[in-house]
Scaffold this motif. Structure first.
Motif, PDB file in Angstrom:
ATOM      1  N   VAL A 309       0.849  -1.197   0.000  1.00 54.04           N
ATOM      2  CA  VAL A 309       0.000   0.000   0.000  1.00 54.04           C
ATOM      3  C   VAL A 309       0.881   1.242   0.000  1.00 54.04           C
ATOM      4  O   VAL A 309       1.773   1.388   0.851  1.00 54.04           O
ATOM      5  CB  VAL A 309      -0.913   0.030   1.244  1.00 54.04           C
ATOM      6  CG1 VAL A 309      -1.766   1.297   1.245  1.00 54.04           C
ATOM      7  CG2 VAL A 309      -1.796  -1.213   1.293  1.00 54.04           C
ATOM      8  N   ARG A 310       0.658   2.138  -0.944  1.00 53.07           N
ATOM      9  CA  ARG A 310       1.375   3.422  -0.930  1.00 53.07           C
ATOM     10  C   ARG A 310       0.650   4.361   0.032  1.00 53.07           C
ATOM     11  O   ARG A 310      -0.488   4.749  -0.206  1.00 53.07           O
ATOM     12  CB  ARG A 310       1.426   4.043  -2.326  1.00 53.07           C
ATOM     13  CG  ARG A 310       2.348   5.262  -2.387  1.00 53.07           C
ATOM     14  CD  ARG A 310       2.452   5.843  -3.774  1.00 53.07           C
ATOM     15  NE  ARG A 310       1.286   6.666  -4.099  1.00 53.07           N
ATOM     16  CZ  ARG A 310       1.145   7.352  -5.238  1.00 53.07           C
ATOM     17  NH1 ARG A 310       2.094   7.273  -6.154  1.00 53.07           N
ATOM     18  NH2 ARG A 310       0.075   8.069  -5.467  1.00 53.07           N
ATOM     19  N   GLU A 311       1.296   4.714   1.127  1.00 53.34           N
ATOM     20  CA  GLU A 311       0.651   5.530   2.150  1.00 53.34           C
ATOM     21  C   GLU A 311       0.816   7.017   1.904  1.00 53.34           C
ATOM     22  O   GLU A 311      -0.037   7.815   2.316  1.00 53.34           O
ATOM     23  CB  GLU A 311       1.195   5.170   3.531  1.00 53.34           C
ATOM     24  CG  GLU A 311       0.809   3.775   3.989  1.00 53.34           C
ATOM     25  CD  GLU A 311       1.086   3.534   5.451  1.00 53.34           C
ATOM     26  OE1 GLU A 311       0.419   2.659   6.038  1.00 53.34           O
ATOM     27  OE2 GLU A 311       1.963   4.217   6.011  1.00 53.34           O
ATOM     28  N   SER A 312       1.889   7.432   1.268  1.00 56.07           N
ATOM     29  CA  SER A 312       2.063   8.851   0.949  1.00 56.07           C
ATOM     30  C   SER A 312       3.040   8.989  -0.202  1.00 56.07           C
ATOM     31  O   SER A 312       3.868   8.098  -0.440  1.00 56.07           O
ATOM     32  CB  SER A 312       2.568   9.642   2.165  1.00 56.07           C
ATOM     33  OG  SER A 312       3.895   9.261   2.504  1.00 56.07           O
ATOM     34  N   PHE A 313       2.929  10.103  -0.916  1.00 53.83           N
ATOM     35  CA  PHE A 313       3.835  10.342  -2.039  1.00 53.83           C
ATOM     36  C   PHE A 313       3.925  11.840  -2.314  1.00 53.83           C
ATOM     37  O   PHE A 313       2.920  12.549  -2.271  1.00 53.83           O
ATOM     38  CB  PHE A 313       3.348   9.630  -3.303  1.00 53.83           C
ATOM     39  CG  PHE A 313       4.239   9.886  -4.489  1.00 53.83           C
ATOM     40  CD1 PHE A 313       5.474   9.260  -4.581  1.00 53.83           C
ATOM     41  CD2 PHE A 313       3.873  10.778  -5.474  1.00 53.83           C
ATOM     42  CE1 PHE A 313       6.323   9.515  -5.649  1.00 53.83           C
ATOM     43  CE2 PHE A 313       4.701  11.031  -6.544  1.00 53.83           C
ATOM     44  CZ  PHE A 313       5.927  10.392  -6.637  1.00 53.83           C
ATOM     45  N   THR A 314       5.137  12.295  -2.582  1.00 57.14           N
ATOM     46  CA  THR A 314       5.368  13.692  -2.950  1.00 57.14           C
ATOM     47  C   THR A 314       6.189  13.719  -4.227  1.00 57.14           C
ATOM     48  O   THR A 314       7.313  13.187  -4.251  1.00 57.14           O
ATOM     49  CB  THR A 314       6.110  14.451  -1.845  1.00 57.14           C
ATOM     50  OG1 THR A 314       5.355  14.376  -0.628  1.00 57.14           O
ATOM     51  CG2 THR A 314       6.294  15.917  -2.225  1.00 57.14           C
ATOM     52  N   PRO A 315       5.681  14.303  -5.313  1.00 57.19           N
ATOM     53  CA  PRO A 315       6.452  14.365  -6.551  1.00 57.19           C
ATOM     54  C   PRO A 315       7.626  15.332  -6.412  1.00 57.19           C
ATOM     55  O   PRO A 315       7.755  16.037  -5.401  1.00 57.19           O
ATOM     56  CB  PRO A 315       5.427  14.879  -7.573  1.00 57.19           C
ATOM     57  CG  PRO A 315       4.431  15.631  -6.752  1.00 57.19           C
ATOM     58  CD  PRO A 315       4.352  14.925  -5.441  1.00 57.19           C
ATOM     59  N   VAL A 316       8.484  15.364  -7.426  1.00 57.44           N
ATOM     60  CA  VAL A 316       9.631  16.265  -7.399  1.00 57.44           C
ATOM     61  C   VAL A 316       9.156  17.708  -7.209  1.00 57.44           C
ATOM     62  O   VAL A 316       8.128  18.123  -7.763  1.00 57.44           O
ATOM     63  CB  VAL A 316      10.471  16.129  -8.686  1.00 57.44           C
ATOM     64  CG1 VAL A 316       9.681  16.538  -9.912  1.00 57.44           C
ATOM     65  CG2 VAL A 316      11.773  16.928  -8.563  1.00 57.44           C
ATOM     66  N   VAL A 317       9.884  18.452  -6.400  1.00 56.03           N
ATOM     67  CA  VAL A 317       9.554  19.854  -6.141  1.00 56.03           C
ATOM     68  C   VAL A 317      10.711  20.713  -6.629  1.00 56.03           C
ATOM     69  O   VAL A 317      11.829  20.619  -6.106  1.00 56.03           O
ATOM     70  CB  VAL A 317       9.319  20.108  -4.637  1.00 56.03           C
ATOM     71  CG1 VAL A 317       9.153  21.601  -4.367  1.00 56.03           C
ATOM     72  CG2 VAL A 317       8.095  19.350  -4.156  1.00 56.03           C
ATOM     73  N   GLU A 318      10.449  21.507  -7.629  1.00 56.14           N
ATOM     74  CA  GLU A 318      11.434  22.490  -8.101  1.00 56.14           C
ATOM     75  C   GLU A 318      11.095  23.822  -7.440  1.00 56.14           C
ATOM     76  O   GLU A 318      10.015  24.363  -7.638  1.00 56.14           O
ATOM     77  CB  GLU A 318      11.366  22.626  -9.627  1.00 56.14           C
ATOM     78  CG  GLU A 318      11.700  21.356 -10.392  1.00 56.14           C
ATOM     79  CD  GLU A 318      13.194  21.079 -10.443  1.00 56.14           C
ATOM     80  OE1 GLU A 318      13.970  21.957 -10.008  1.00 56.14           O
ATOM     81  OE2 GLU A 318      13.570  19.995 -10.919  1.00 56.14           O
ATOM     82  N   PHE A 319      12.016  24.351  -6.644  1.00 56.06           N
ATOM     83  CA  PHE A 319      11.741  25.622  -5.986  1.00 56.06           C
ATOM     84  C   PHE A 319      11.689  26.749  -7.006  1.00 56.06           C
ATOM     85  O   PHE A 319      12.244  26.660  -8.099  1.00 56.06           O
ATOM     86  CB  PHE A 319      12.804  25.908  -4.925  1.00 56.06           C
ATOM     87  CG  PHE A 319      12.661  25.035  -3.706  1.00 56.06           C
ATOM     88  CD1 PHE A 319      11.561  25.153  -2.877  1.00 56.06           C
ATOM     89  CD2 PHE A 319      13.614  24.077  -3.398  1.00 56.06           C
ATOM     90  CE1 PHE A 319      11.414  24.354  -1.763  1.00 56.06           C
ATOM     91  CE2 PHE A 319      13.477  23.277  -2.288  1.00 56.06           C
ATOM     92  CZ  PHE A 319      12.371  23.412  -1.467  1.00 56.06           C
ATOM     93  N   ASP A 320      10.967  27.801  -6.632  1.00 57.30           N
ATOM     94  CA  ASP A 320      10.757  28.938  -7.519  1.00 57.30           C
ATOM     95  C   ASP A 320      12.105  29.458  -8.042  1.00 57.30           C
ATOM     96  O   ASP A 320      12.979  29.859  -7.255  1.00 57.30           O
ATOM     97  CB  ASP A 320      10.024  30.041  -6.753  1.00 57.30           C
ATOM     98  CG  ASP A 320       9.671  31.218  -7.624  1.00 57.30           C
ATOM     99  OD1 ASP A 320       8.611  31.178  -8.274  1.00 57.30           O
ATOM    100  OD2 ASP A 320      10.449  32.194  -7.658  1.00 57.30           O
ATOM    101  N   ASP A 321      12.265  29.442  -9.365  1.00 52.25           N
ATOM    102  CA  ASP A 321      13.557  29.817  -9.962  1.00 52.25           C
ATOM    103  C   ASP A 321      13.952  31.249  -9.614  1.00 52.25           C
ATOM    104  O   ASP A 321      15.106  31.509  -9.242  1.00 52.25           O
ATOM    105  CB  ASP A 321      13.495  29.657 -11.486  1.00 52.25           C
ATOM    106  CG  ASP A 321      13.448  28.208 -11.927  1.00 52.25           C
ATOM    107  OD1 ASP A 321      13.707  27.339 -11.076  1.00 52.25           O
ATOM    108  OD2 ASP A 321      13.152  27.959 -13.103  1.00 52.25           O
ATOM    109  N   ALA A 322      13.024  32.174  -9.742  1.00 52.79           N
ATOM    110  CA  ALA A 322      13.341  33.576  -9.495  1.00 52.79           C
ATOM    111  C   ALA A 322      13.733  33.802  -8.039  1.00 52.79           C
ATOM    112  O   ALA A 322      14.688  34.525  -7.743  1.00 52.79           O
ATOM    113  CB  ALA A 322      12.159  34.461  -9.876  1.00 52.79           C
ATOM    114  N   LEU A 323      12.992  33.162  -7.126  1.00 55.24           N
ATOM    115  CA  LEU A 323      13.298  33.329  -5.708  1.00 55.24           C
ATOM    116  C   LEU A 323      14.626  32.668  -5.359  1.00 55.24           C
ATOM    117  O   LEU A 323      15.439  33.232  -4.612  1.00 55.24           O
ATOM    118  CB  LEU A 323      12.162  32.743  -4.872  1.00 55.24           C
ATOM    119  CG  LEU A 323      12.252  32.937  -3.355  1.00 55.24           C
ATOM    120  CD1 LEU A 323      12.380  34.411  -2.997  1.00 55.24           C
ATOM    121  CD2 LEU A 323      11.018  32.339  -2.685  1.00 55.24           C
TER     122      LEU A 323
END
Length: 400
Positions: A309-323
């Protein structure tokens, strides 16, 4: 601040921290946060999801610059993961006031609740609820190891569980969120830099493997007659290491539950939780698929049933380029040096919020490279460098 916060939730035996959501230690940490806010004349509030906020200026303008992190911990965790970001946010405000800095935008400090997920098994509950990434129904169904539900725990701590849910109005106050965090690795130690900027968070998730066999007597049951789920589980742990190594990823079985959990009993159930992370989605899929395929082969060989059972998942996070680029520019402004930009395999509230607003992260050097352990550390000089870097960044953002 650090001396006052340090004893809260510290276990005398392990030396690590047990600051779990909606427990006594968590309540003490939250009281500490409120005292820090009030002592600085900041407007203090708790949102519908239990996240704590401290404001300078009117956040209703909708362009506030916010810093902070979390105060809860994993079981027997280190002192720096989370708290360093909160302490540094208050210290950065003190630094800016000492400089006589002028804020053209509102400024906020936040402590997000239940970031580690140590009690209810899901990370970043406070920020996920606020961002609408966790439904009320799913949150109400979360249960700890003692059978206490999240609503029951929140109610016992004096918070209304029926009020939780997406909080777009509050997130709309924020123009930029910067989370300072101790590095969970040794990249900065190897490069010789006290502070770095985050580029992205690797995709990651948690999977539960339930191996179901047959309970029996450990002393009288022949080996050939056993349906022992522990064997399949043990082989799967080794398979996880192999698949991760081949793919350049990470995979860890760090939690296990056994039934009936007797020394003289062949188990009927072995439940193991897999945490896996990789630089990109395709690699992560390859690793997890390979682990599950191996687990099913081992289960079949030992006459054991398996549910995954997959209990949680977070896809890749690219932080705000400008910031991110603005942070690197501000930090390199006086020295002209290139600031290290690092990817990370660890999840953070900043990653959750990135889908709703511009977010960025600063990392402070960790000479041991160890995290989620009492061995986690950072020198005082590097912590001070982190505060000054955060202050520089906040000043730059608050005046643009």
């Amino acid at each position: 601040m650090w001396r006052e916060l340090a004893p809260i939730g510290r276990h005398g035996g392990s030396g690590g921290y047990r600051r779990f959501a909606w427990t006594g230690a968590d309540t003490e940490c939250r009281a500490w946060f409120e005292r820090q806010a009030v002592a600085r004349g900041l407007a203090y509030e708790v949102d519908r999801n239990g996240n704590q906020w401290a404001w300078l200026g009117d956040p209703a303008r909708g362009d506030a610059v916010v810093a902070g992190s979390h105060l809860d911990s994993v079981p027997d965790g280190g002192a720096f993961d989370g708290p360093l970001g909160v302490v540094s946010a208050f210290a950065a405000l003190d630094e800016l006031r000492g400089r006589g800095a002028r804020f053209d935008r509102p400024f906020g400090i936040v402590n997000f609740g239940d970031e580690e997920g140590a009690r209810f098994g899901l990370a970043c509950v406070g920020s996920r609820l606020a961002a609408g990434q966790l439904t009320v129904a799913a949150a109400h169904a979360l249960t700890d190891a003692d059978g206490v539900t999240l609503p029951q725990a929140m109610a016992a701590a004096g918070h209304d569980p029926d009020a939780i849910g997406a909080d777009r109005e509050r997130l709309d106050r924020i123009g930029a969120f910067v989370e300072l965090h101790v590095e969970q690795g040794r990249a900065l130690d190897l490069s010789g830099d006290p502070v770095g900027v985050a580029s992205a968070i690797w995709p990651h998730g948690r999977w539960r493997f339930d191996f179901r066999g047959e309970a029996n007597h450990a002393g009288t049951t022949r080996l050939v007659d056993r349906r022992d789920p522990m064997l399949s589980y043990a082989e799967t742990v080794l398979a996880a290491r192999r698949e991760a190594r081949l793919a350049g990823a990470v995979a860890t079985f760090g939690k296990i539950a056994v039934e009936p959990n007797g020394v003289n009993a062949v188990p009927s159930l072995v439940r193991g939780w897999l945490d896996s992370r990789a630089e990109d989605q395709a690699t992560l899929d390859t690793v997890v698929d390979g682990i599950e395929k191996a687990a099913r082969e081992y289960a079949d060989a030992h006459g054991v049933d398996l549910d995954v059972v997959r209990e949680s998942f977070t896809p890749v996070v690219e932080f705000d380029d400008a910031l991110r680029d603005e942070l690197a520019r501000v930090l390199g402004r006086d020295t002209g040096l290139k600031v290290p930009v690092l990817g990370t395999g660890a999840g953070h509230d900043a990653g959750i919020l990135s889908a709703a607003l511009p977010t960025a992260m600063l990392f402070v050097r960790n000479p041991t490279g160890v995290s989620h352990s009492p061995a986690e550390s950072a020198t005082e000089d590097d912590c001070v460098a982190g505060v000054r870097a955060l202050a520089d960044v906040l000043e730059g953002l608050a005046r643009t």
